[in-house]
Write a protein that holds these residues in place. Structure first.
Motif, short mmCIF file in Angstrom:
data_model
loop_
_atom_site.label_atom_id
_atom_site.label_comp_id
_atom_site.label_asym_id
_atom_site.label_seq_id
_atom_site.Cartn_x
_atom_site.Cartn_y
_atom_site.Cartn_z
N ASP A 111 0.80 -1.22 0.00
CA ASP A 111 0.00 0.00 0.00
C ASP A 111 0.84 1.27 0.00
OD1 ASP A 111 -2.43 -1.51 2.22
OD2 ASP A 111 -2.37 -1.43 0.03
N THR A 112 2.16 1.12 0.13
CA THR A 112 2.96 2.33 0.32
C THR A 112 4.13 2.51 -0.64
OG1 THR A 112 4.30 1.16 1.98
CG2 THR A 112 2.41 2.43 2.78
N ILE A 113 4.71 1.45 -1.15
CA ILE A 113 5.98 1.61 -1.86
C ILE A 113 5.85 1.78 -3.36
CG2 ILE A 113 7.22 0.34 -0.08
CD1 ILE A 113 7.37 -2.02 -2.06
N TYR A 114 4.70 1.44 -3.94
CA TYR A 114 4.59 1.46 -5.39
C TYR A 114 4.26 2.88 -5.85
CZ TYR A 114 4.83 -3.53 -4.97
OH TYR A 114 5.26 -4.79 -4.68
N HIS A 115 5.18 3.44 -6.63
CA HIS A 115 4.99 4.84 -6.99
C HIS A 115 5.08 5.11 -8.49
CE1 HIS A 115 9.31 4.33 -6.80
NE2 HIS A 115 9.46 5.45 -7.48
N ILE A 116 5.43 4.10 -9.25
CA ILE A 116 5.42 4.23 -10.71
C ILE A 116 4.42 3.24 -11.25
CG2 ILE A 116 6.76 3.99 -12.82
CD1 ILE A 116 9.23 4.79 -11.24
N TRP A 117 3.47 3.74 -12.04
CA TRP A 117 2.36 2.91 -12.50
C TRP A 117 2.23 2.97 -14.01
CZ3 TRP A 117 -0.80 0.27 -8.98
CH2 TRP A 117 -0.57 0.55 -7.64
N GLY A 118 1.77 1.86 -14.57
CA GLY A 118 1.40 1.86 -15.97
C GLY A 118 0.02 2.44 -16.16
N GLN A 119 -0.42 2.46 -17.39
CA GLN A 119 -1.72 3.07 -17.71
C GLN A 119 -2.87 2.09 -17.52
OE1 GLN A 119 0.29 1.82 -19.91
NE2 GLN A 119 -1.00 0.61 -21.28
N GLY A 120 -2.56 0.83 -17.37
CA GLY A 120 -3.59 -0.18 -17.13
C GLY A 120 -4.06 -0.86 -18.40
N THR A 121 -4.57 -2.07 -18.22
CA THR A 121 -5.14 -2.81 -19.33
C THR A 121 -6.46 -3.43 -18.86
OG1 THR A 121 -4.70 -4.51 -21.01
CG2 THR A 121 -3.86 -4.95 -18.79
N GLN A 122 -7.47 -3.36 -19.69
CA GLN A 122 -8.81 -3.79 -19.33
C GLN A 122 -8.97 -5.30 -19.51
OE1 GLN A 122 -11.63 -1.76 -18.27
NE2 GLN A 122 -12.45 -3.81 -17.81
N VAL A 123 -9.54 -5.93 -18.49
CA VAL A 123 -9.89 -7.34 -18.54
C VAL A 123 -11.40 -7.46 -18.34
CG1 VAL A 123 -9.67 -9.56 -17.36
CG2 VAL A 123 -7.64 -8.14 -17.75
#
Length: 127
Positions: A111-123
């Protein structure tokens, strides 16, 4: 700056499978946590599975064990999520994320360390 890009989403019927991939670009990610998260309708974003690049230790959410598998393809430099026996409640947007080098508790600190994210993909899983 590291950038992440997810692919592999789509529409399947219940019981089917999908394999998501997360490709990174920019500086090489080493000794860091990477993870898959999902945002399903009506729910807060939740962690699906995590992977520590330093030693390959992985963890899948208890509710998804046996159906979902996380892995790293070192040749293609991708983080993959194999999803089998899909259910309609698995539908949503799936995100790949990474944290800073040196963080090892990939699941505990999800809940705390992830700070770089992709744009996501729909399933989308239909019944």
């Amino acid at each position: 700056q590291v950038q992440l890009a997810e692919s592999g989403g789509g529409s399947v019927q219940a019981g089917g499978s999908l394999r998501l991939s997360c490709a990174s670009s920019g500086p090489t990610i080493r000794n860091a946590c990477m993870g898959w998260f999902r945002q399903t309708p009506g729910k807060v974003r939740e962690a699906v599975a995590t992977f520590y690049l330093g030693n390959g230790y992985s963890y899948v959410a208890n509710s998804l064990k046996g159906r979902f598998t996380i892995s790293r393809d070192t040749l293609r430099n991708t983080l993959n999520l194999q999803m089998d026996s899909l259910k309609p409640e698995d539908s949503g947007v799936y995100y790949c994320a990474t944290g800073p080098s040196g963080q090892r508790d990939c699941w505990r600190d999800r809940d705390t360390i992830y700070h770089i994210w992709g744009q996501g993909t729909q399933v989308s899983v239909s019944s």
